[in-house]
Design a protein around this motif. Structure first.
Motif, PDB file in Angstrom:
ATOM      1  N   ASN A  29     -17.609  25.686   7.724  1.00  0.00           N
ATOM      2  CA  ASN A  29     -16.943  24.536   7.114  1.00  0.00           C
ATOM      3  C   ASN A  29     -15.628  24.222   7.824  1.00  0.00           C
ATOM      4  OD1 ASN A  29     -18.955  24.129   5.248  1.00  0.00           O
ATOM      5  ND2 ASN A  29     -17.931  25.240   3.616  1.00  0.00           N
ATOM      6  N   ARG A  30     -14.877  25.263   8.166  1.00  0.00           N
ATOM      7  CA  ARG A  30     -13.628  25.046   8.901  1.00  0.00           C
ATOM      8  C   ARG A  30     -13.894  24.452  10.272  1.00  0.00           C
ATOM      9  NH1 ARG A  30     -12.331  30.050   6.691  1.00  0.00           N
ATOM     10  NH2 ARG A  30     -12.747  31.085   8.672  1.00  0.00           N
ATOM     11  N   ALA A  31     -14.949  24.908  10.937  1.00  0.00           N
ATOM     12  CA  ALA A  31     -15.293  24.375  12.259  1.00  0.00           C
ATOM     13  C   ALA A  31     -15.678  22.903  12.165  1.00  0.00           C
ATOM     14  CB  ALA A  31     -16.433  25.187  12.874  1.00  0.00           C
ATOM     15  N   ILE A  32     -16.422  22.545  11.132  1.00  0.00           N
ATOM     16  CA  ILE A  32     -16.801  21.138  10.943  1.00  0.00           C
ATOM     17  C   ILE A  32     -15.561  20.300  10.651  1.00  0.00           C
ATOM     18  CG2 ILE A  32     -18.019  19.558   9.389  1.00  0.00           C
ATOM     19  CD1 ILE A  32     -20.202  21.765   9.195  1.00  0.00           C
ATOM     20  N   ASP A  33     -14.663  20.813   9.816  1.00  0.00           N
ATOM     21  CA  ASP A  33     -13.423  20.084   9.529  1.00  0.00           C
ATOM     22  C   ASP A  33     -12.606  19.849  10.792  1.00  0.00           C
ATOM     23  OD1 ASP A  33     -14.002  19.873   6.847  1.00  0.00           O
ATOM     24  OD2 ASP A  33     -12.768  21.590   6.269  1.00  0.00           O
TER      25      ASP A  33
ATOM     26  N   ALA B 221     -17.801   6.774  15.368  1.00  0.00           N
ATOM     27  CA  ALA B 221     -19.232   7.063  15.547  1.00  0.00           C
ATOM     28  C   ALA B 221     -19.468   8.571  15.647  1.00  0.00           C
ATOM     29  CB  ALA B 221     -19.756   6.358  16.795  1.00  0.00           C
ATOM     30  N   MET B 222     -18.583   9.257  16.356  1.00  0.00           N
ATOM     31  CA  MET B 222     -18.733  10.705  16.476  1.00  0.00           C
ATOM     32  C   MET B 222     -18.502  11.376  15.130  1.00  0.00           C
ATOM     33  SD  MET B 222     -16.981  13.208  19.293  1.00  0.00           S
ATOM     34  CE  MET B 222     -17.600  12.243  20.655  1.00  0.00           C
ATOM     35  N   ARG B 223     -17.525  10.904  14.364  1.00  0.00           N
ATOM     36  CA  ARG B 223     -17.299  11.465  13.025  1.00  0.00           C
ATOM     37  C   ARG B 223     -18.519  11.232  12.136  1.00  0.00           C
ATOM     38  NH1 ARG B 223     -12.013   9.858  14.374  1.00  0.00           N
ATOM     39  NH2 ARG B 223     -12.284   7.744  13.606  1.00  0.00           N
ATOM     40  N   ASP B 224     -19.125  10.052  12.256  1.00  0.00           N
ATOM     41  CA  ASP B 224     -20.331   9.766  11.471  1.00  0.00           C
ATOM     42  C   ASP B 224     -21.459  10.738  11.821  1.00  0.00           C
ATOM     43  OD1 ASP B 224     -18.962   7.670  10.327  1.00  0.00           O
ATOM     44  OD2 ASP B 224     -19.935   6.118  11.553  1.00  0.00           O
ATOM     45  N   GLU B 225     -21.649  11.002  13.113  1.00  0.00           N
ATOM     46  CA  GLU B 225     -22.689  11.934  13.547  1.00  0.00           C
ATOM     47  C   GLU B 225     -22.416  13.342  13.014  1.00  0.00           C
ATOM     48  OE1 GLU B 225     -25.542  11.559  15.294  1.00  0.00           O
ATOM     49  OE2 GLU B 225     -25.277   9.393  15.284  1.00  0.00           O
TER      50      GLU B 225
ATOM     51  N   ALA C  58     -20.751  14.126  10.363  1.00  0.00           N
ATOM     52  CA  ALA C  58     -20.975  14.119   8.905  1.00  0.00           C
ATOM     53  C   ALA C  58     -22.468  14.233   8.597  1.00  0.00           C
ATOM     54  CB  ALA C  58     -20.389  12.851   8.296  1.00  0.00           C
ATOM     55  N   ILE C  59     -23.293  13.548   9.370  1.00  0.00           N
ATOM     56  CA  ILE C  59     -24.751  13.626   9.163  1.00  0.00           C
ATOM     57  C   ILE C  59     -25.239  15.046   9.412  1.00  0.00           C
ATOM     58  CG2 ILE C  59     -26.973  12.886  10.113  1.00  0.00           C
ATOM     59  CD1 ILE C  59     -25.606  10.119  10.567  1.00  0.00           C
ATOM     60  N   LEU C  60     -24.787  15.652  10.509  1.00  0.00           N
ATOM     61  CA  LEU C  60     -25.192  17.017  10.810  1.00  0.00           C
ATOM     62  C   LEU C  60     -24.745  17.991   9.721  1.00  0.00           C
ATOM     63  CD1 LEU C  60     -24.507  17.151  14.640  1.00  0.00           C
ATOM     64  CD2 LEU C  60     -26.728  17.131  13.500  1.00  0.00           C
ATOM     65  N   ALA C  61     -23.526  17.801   9.224  1.00  0.00           N
ATOM     66  CA  ALA C  61     -23.006  18.684   8.185  1.00  0.00           C
ATOM     67  C   ALA C  61     -23.846  18.572   6.909  1.00  0.00           C
ATOM     68  CB  ALA C  61     -21.548  18.365   7.902  1.00  0.00           C
ATOM     69  N   GLN C  62     -24.306  17.358   6.605  1.00  0.00           N
ATOM     70  CA  GLN C  62     -25.100  17.163   5.380  1.00  0.00           C
ATOM     71  C   GLN C  62     -26.484  17.768   5.497  1.00  0.00           C
ATOM     72  OE1 GLN C  62     -25.026  12.953   4.781  1.00  0.00           O
ATOM     73  NE2 GLN C  62     -22.887  12.938   4.151  1.00  0.00           N
ATOM     74  N   ARG C  63     -26.974  17.960   6.714  1.00  0.00           N
ATOM     75  CA  ARG C  63     -28.325  18.507   6.909  1.00  0.00           C
ATOM     76  C   ARG C  63     -28.363  20.017   6.863  1.00  0.00           C
ATOM     77  NH1 ARG C  63     -30.569  14.793  11.859  1.00  0.00           N
ATOM     78  NH2 ARG C  63     -30.732  12.877  10.676  1.00  0.00           N
ATOM     79  N   ARG C  64     -27.213  20.667   6.718  1.00  0.00           N
ATOM     80  CA  ARG C  64     -27.230  22.126   6.669  1.00  0.00           C
ATOM     81  C   ARG C  64     -27.997  22.595   5.446  1.00  0.00           C
ATOM     82  NH1 ARG C  64     -21.544  24.532   7.311  1.00  0.00           N
ATOM     83  NH2 ARG C  64     -21.252  23.308   5.473  1.00  0.00           N
ATOM     84  N   PRO C  65     -28.677  23.724   5.546  1.00  0.00           N
ATOM     85  CA  PRO C  65     -29.562  24.152   4.457  1.00  0.00           C
ATOM     86  C   PRO C  65     -28.856  24.708   3.222  1.00  0.00           C
ATOM     87  CG  PRO C  65     -29.577  25.760   6.232  1.00  0.00           C
ATOM     88  CD  PRO C  65     -28.754  24.592   6.711  1.00  0.00           C
TER      89      PRO C  65
END
Length: 46
Positions: free
Chosen positions: A18-22, A32-36, A38-45
């Motif tokens: 989570n800290r790395a994503i932040d 656009a990069m922030r959007d990408e 955010a999408i990757l972060a939401q797909r985590r299991p």
């Protein structure tokens, strides 16, 4: 069965990710990069 140590390790790993994503979101140069990210972060299991 998860041991207490396993749960602690998983919680620590999730917090670290989570800290790395932040950090990545803060340093992303474009929206656009922030959007990408955010999408990757939401797909985590978890």
């Amino acid at each position: 069965m998860d041991t207490m140590i396993d749960r602690f390790r998983q919680r620590r790993r999730i917090s670290r990710e989570n800290r790395a994503i932040d950090r990545a979101l803060q340093s992303a140069p474009t929206q656009a990069m922030r959007d990408e990210l955010a999408i990757l972060a939401q797909r985590r299991p978890y």
